[in-house]
Design a protein around this motif. Structure first.
Motif, PDB file in Angstrom:
ATOM      1  N   ASP A 153       0.862  -1.184   0.000  1.00  0.00           N
ATOM      2  CA  ASP A 153       0.000   0.000   0.000  1.00  0.00           C
ATOM      3  C   ASP A 153       0.896   1.230   0.000  1.00  0.00           C
ATOM      4  O   ASP A 153       2.101   1.141  -0.232  1.00  0.00           O
ATOM      5  N   ASP A 154       0.318   2.396   0.277  1.00  0.00           N
ATOM      6  CA  ASP A 154       1.092   3.637   0.204  1.00  0.00           C
ATOM      7  C   ASP A 154       2.186   3.714   1.267  1.00  0.00           C
ATOM      8  O   ASP A 154       3.185   4.417   1.077  1.00  0.00           O
ATOM      9  N   GLU A 155       2.015   3.036   2.379  1.00  0.00           N
ATOM     10  CA  GLU A 155       3.013   3.075   3.446  1.00  0.00           C
ATOM     11  C   GLU A 155       3.941   1.869   3.402  1.00  0.00           C
ATOM     12  O   GLU A 155       5.148   2.004   3.500  1.00  0.00           O
ATOM     13  N   GLN A 156       3.366   0.670   3.278  1.00  0.00           N
ATOM     14  CA  GLN A 156       4.183  -0.542   3.166  1.00  0.00           C
ATOM     15  C   GLN A 156       4.349  -0.838   1.678  1.00  0.00           C
ATOM     16  O   GLN A 156       3.498  -1.431   1.037  1.00  0.00           O
ATOM     17  N   VAL A 157       5.476  -0.423   1.140  1.00  0.00           N
ATOM     18  CA  VAL A 157       5.676  -0.499  -0.303  1.00  0.00           C
ATOM     19  C   VAL A 157       6.413  -1.773  -0.714  1.00  0.00           C
ATOM     20  O   VAL A 157       6.610  -2.003  -1.917  1.00  0.00           O
ATOM     21  N   LEU A 158       6.807  -2.571   0.252  1.00  0.00           N
ATOM     22  CA  LEU A 158       7.475  -3.835  -0.056  1.00  0.00           C
ATOM     23  C   LEU A 158       6.972  -4.914   0.881  1.00  0.00           C
ATOM     24  O   LEU A 158       6.938  -4.733   2.106  1.00  0.00           O
ATOM     25  N   SER A 159       6.570  -6.032   0.321  1.00  0.00           N
ATOM     26  CA  SER A 159       6.256  -7.237   1.089  1.00  0.00           C
ATOM     27  C   SER A 159       6.573  -8.407   0.176  1.00  0.00           C
ATOM     28  O   SER A 159       5.879  -8.638  -0.813  1.00  0.00           O
ATOM     29  N   ALA A 160       7.641  -9.123   0.491  1.00  0.00           N
ATOM     30  CA  ALA A 160       8.085 -10.206  -0.376  1.00  0.00           C
ATOM     31  C   ALA A 160       8.570 -11.367   0.471  1.00  0.00           C
ATOM     32  O   ALA A 160       9.198 -11.170   1.515  1.00  0.00           O
ATOM     33  N   SER A 161       8.249 -12.574   0.031  1.00  0.00           N
ATOM     34  CA  SER A 161       8.717 -13.790   0.683  1.00  0.00           C
ATOM     35  C   SER A 161       9.764 -14.445  -0.209  1.00  0.00           C
ATOM     36  O   SER A 161       9.598 -14.523  -1.431  1.00  0.00           O
ATOM     37  N   PHE A 162      10.815 -14.930   0.428  1.00  0.00           N
ATOM     38  CA  PHE A 162      11.940 -15.521  -0.284  1.00  0.00           C
ATOM     39  C   PHE A 162      12.127 -16.962   0.185  1.00  0.00           C
ATOM     40  O   PHE A 162      12.208 -17.215   1.395  1.00  0.00           O
ATOM     41  N   LEU A 163      12.177 -17.868  -0.762  1.00  0.00           N
ATOM     42  CA  LEU A 163      12.498 -19.259  -0.464  1.00  0.00           C
ATOM     43  C   LEU A 163      14.010 -19.404  -0.586  1.00  0.00           C
ATOM     44  O   LEU A 163      14.572 -19.234  -1.675  1.00  0.00           O
ATOM     45  N   LEU A 164      14.653 -19.716   0.542  1.00  0.00           N
ATOM     46  CA  LEU A 164      16.107 -19.764   0.595  1.00  0.00           C
ATOM     47  C   LEU A 164      16.590 -21.139   0.993  1.00  0.00           C
ATOM     48  O   LEU A 164      15.967 -21.803   1.831  1.00  0.00           O
ATOM     49  N   ARG A 165      17.701 -21.556   0.429  1.00  0.00           N
ATOM     50  CA  ARG A 165      18.412 -22.680   1.002  1.00  0.00           C
ATOM     51  C   ARG A 165      18.865 -22.271   2.396  1.00  0.00           C
ATOM     52  O   ARG A 165      19.342 -21.160   2.601  1.00  0.00           O
ATOM     53  N   ALA A 166      18.688 -23.167   3.356  1.00  0.00           N
ATOM     54  CA  ALA A 166      19.017 -22.821   4.743  1.00  0.00           C
ATOM     55  C   ALA A 166      20.453 -22.323   4.861  1.00  0.00           C
ATOM     56  O   ALA A 166      20.748 -21.417   5.653  1.00  0.00           O
ATOM     57  N   ALA A 167      21.342 -22.873   4.052  1.00  0.00           N
ATOM     58  CA  ALA A 167      22.750 -22.471   4.113  1.00  0.00           C
ATOM     59  C   ALA A 167      22.965 -21.035   3.651  1.00  0.00           C
ATOM     60  O   ALA A 167      24.006 -20.426   3.949  1.00  0.00           O
ATOM     61  N   ASP A 168      21.994 -20.467   2.920  1.00  0.00           N
ATOM     62  CA  ASP A 168      22.133 -19.102   2.405  1.00  0.00           C
ATOM     63  C   ASP A 168      21.472 -18.061   3.290  1.00  0.00           C
ATOM     64  O   ASP A 168      21.502 -16.869   2.958  1.00  0.00           O
ATOM     65  N   GLU A 169      20.859 -18.473   4.393  1.00  0.00           N
ATOM     66  CA  GLU A 169      20.120 -17.512   5.227  1.00  0.00           C
ATOM     67  C   GLU A 169      21.036 -16.412   5.756  1.00  0.00           C
ATOM     68  O   GLU A 169      20.676 -15.231   5.725  1.00  0.00           O
ATOM     69  N   ARG A 170      22.208 -16.780   6.254  1.00  0.00           N
ATOM     70  CA  ARG A 170      23.108 -15.767   6.821  1.00  0.00           C
ATOM     71  C   ARG A 170      23.524 -14.750   5.754  1.00  0.00           C
ATOM     72  O   ARG A 170      23.541 -13.543   6.013  1.00  0.00           O
ATOM     73  N   ARG A 171      23.866 -15.225   4.570  1.00  0.00           N
ATOM     74  CA  ARG A 171      24.267 -14.319   3.486  1.00  0.00           C
ATOM     75  C   ARG A 171      23.106 -13.404   3.094  1.00  0.00           C
ATOM     76  O   ARG A 171      23.307 -12.214   2.804  1.00  0.00           O
ATOM     77  N   PHE A 172      21.893 -13.954   3.088  1.00  0.00           N
ATOM     78  CA  PHE A 172      20.714 -13.160   2.742  1.00  0.00           C
ATOM     79  C   PHE A 172      20.502 -12.048   3.758  1.00  0.00           C
ATOM     80  O   PHE A 172      20.286 -10.882   3.393  1.00  0.00           O
ATOM     81  N   ARG A 173      20.561 -12.398   5.036  1.00  0.00           N
ATOM     82  CA  ARG A 173      20.374 -11.380   6.077  1.00  0.00           C
ATOM     83  C   ARG A 173      21.450 -10.299   5.983  1.00  0.00           C
ATOM     84  O   ARG A 173      21.169  -9.106   6.171  1.00  0.00           O
ATOM     85  N   GLN A 174      22.662 -10.706   5.704  1.00  0.00           N
ATOM     86  CA  GLN A 174      23.740  -9.724   5.585  1.00  0.00           C
ATOM     87  C   GLN A 174      23.509  -8.807   4.400  1.00  0.00           C
ATOM     88  O   GLN A 174      23.786  -7.597   4.461  1.00  0.00           O
TER      89      GLN A 174
END
Length: 272
Positions: free
Chosen positions: A215-236
């Motif tokens: 909406d006008d305030e929340q302009v991003l909402s996305a879900s990402f399917l990640l390999r568990a091993a990539d979670e740390r890199r994604f967060r970084q």
């Protein structure tokens, strides 16, 4: 001022995405009780030790190499906080053991034989989905507009700068309203642009990406399917991006979650 990304702990209230056996689960039960269905996992997982919705014990029903985690439940379930948390606790235990197709809150099946029949009929489709999410987690990223970004925006946008100068020279109510609306529109435009940039930046880390409503305030909402091993890199990657562009978009990361957003409810019809 930079707005850092934050990490939120997942709750069942955040997870209203999909069910994987809607045909069985949506049939109205005929008796005083029904089966509450938490999720579907490969055969061989252990039954969760956590109490289920309403404090009921959770058990496993096995069919065609699959098992469904279920408990007894009344026909009507209100979304009380303790039950939402119980639902999520059961799913967390199952997800810790391997791939899981999670159900949304309050999915019911009328009878045990109905659910087993559905598992048998959809075994190939469900097994394929379990393979698709094996070793994966879901993270959700939300981005909201940072209102204080307008000063830098006015300096960079010629039309806004000229409008601000005209308003300063001849201030009146209507001019102030026009300036305020133009700045608000510009801030949202910049935030939406930043959201698109962030999606492009994060997409290479993910197996799949699903965008949610905005909406006008929340302009991003996305879900990402990640390999568990990539979670740390994604967060970084999220943190690094927020460190340079967080003045436009305030970010939050929720998860890891069971893979709600990446489960298809039922097989595609033949011929598709």
């Amino acid at each position: 001022m930079t707005a850092p990304a934050t990490t939120a702990t997942s709750t069942a209230a955040d997870t209203t995405a999909t069910a994987t056996a809607d045909t069985a689960a949506s049939t109205a039960p005929s008796g005083p009780e029904a089966l509450y269905v938490y999720g579907i996992a490969p055969e061989g997982v252990s039954a969760p030790g956590s109490a289920g919705v309403g404090g009921a014990p959770v058990r496993l029903l096995t069919e065609s190499g699959l098992c469904a985690a279920v408990s007894s439940a009344p026909l009507r379930i209100r979304p009380r906080r303790r039950d939402l948390l119980a639902h999520q606790a059961v799913l967390d235990e199952l997800a810790a053991q391997g791939p899981l197709l999670p159900m949304r809150f309050a999915v019911l099946s009328p009878r045990q034989d109905t659910l087993l029949s559905q598992l048998r009929a959809d075994a190939t489709h469900l097994t394929r989905q379990l393979d698709d999410v094996r070793g994966c987690v879901e993270l959700n990223v939300k981005g909201t507009v940072v209102p204080g970004h307008f000063a830098e925006l006015v300096r960079r946008d010629d039309s806004l700068r000229n409008l601000a100068l005209r308003t300063r020279r001849r201030p009146d109510y209507e001019a102030n309203v026009r300036l305020g609306e133009a700045i608000a529109h510009g801030v949202r435009r910049e935030a939406r642009r930043a959201a698109r940039e962030l999606l492009d930046h994060l997409a290479p880390f993910a197996v799949r990406t699903v965008q949610g409503p905005t909406d006008d305030e929340q302009v991003l909402s996305a879900s990402f399917l990640l390999r568990a091993a990539d979670e740390r890199r994604f967060r970084q990657a999220v943190e690094d991006w927020a460190g340079t562009r967080g003045d436009r978009l305030a970010l939050s990361v929720t998860g890891p979650l069971p893979c709600y957003s990446f489960v298809d409810p039922r097989p595609a019809p033949a011929g598709r």
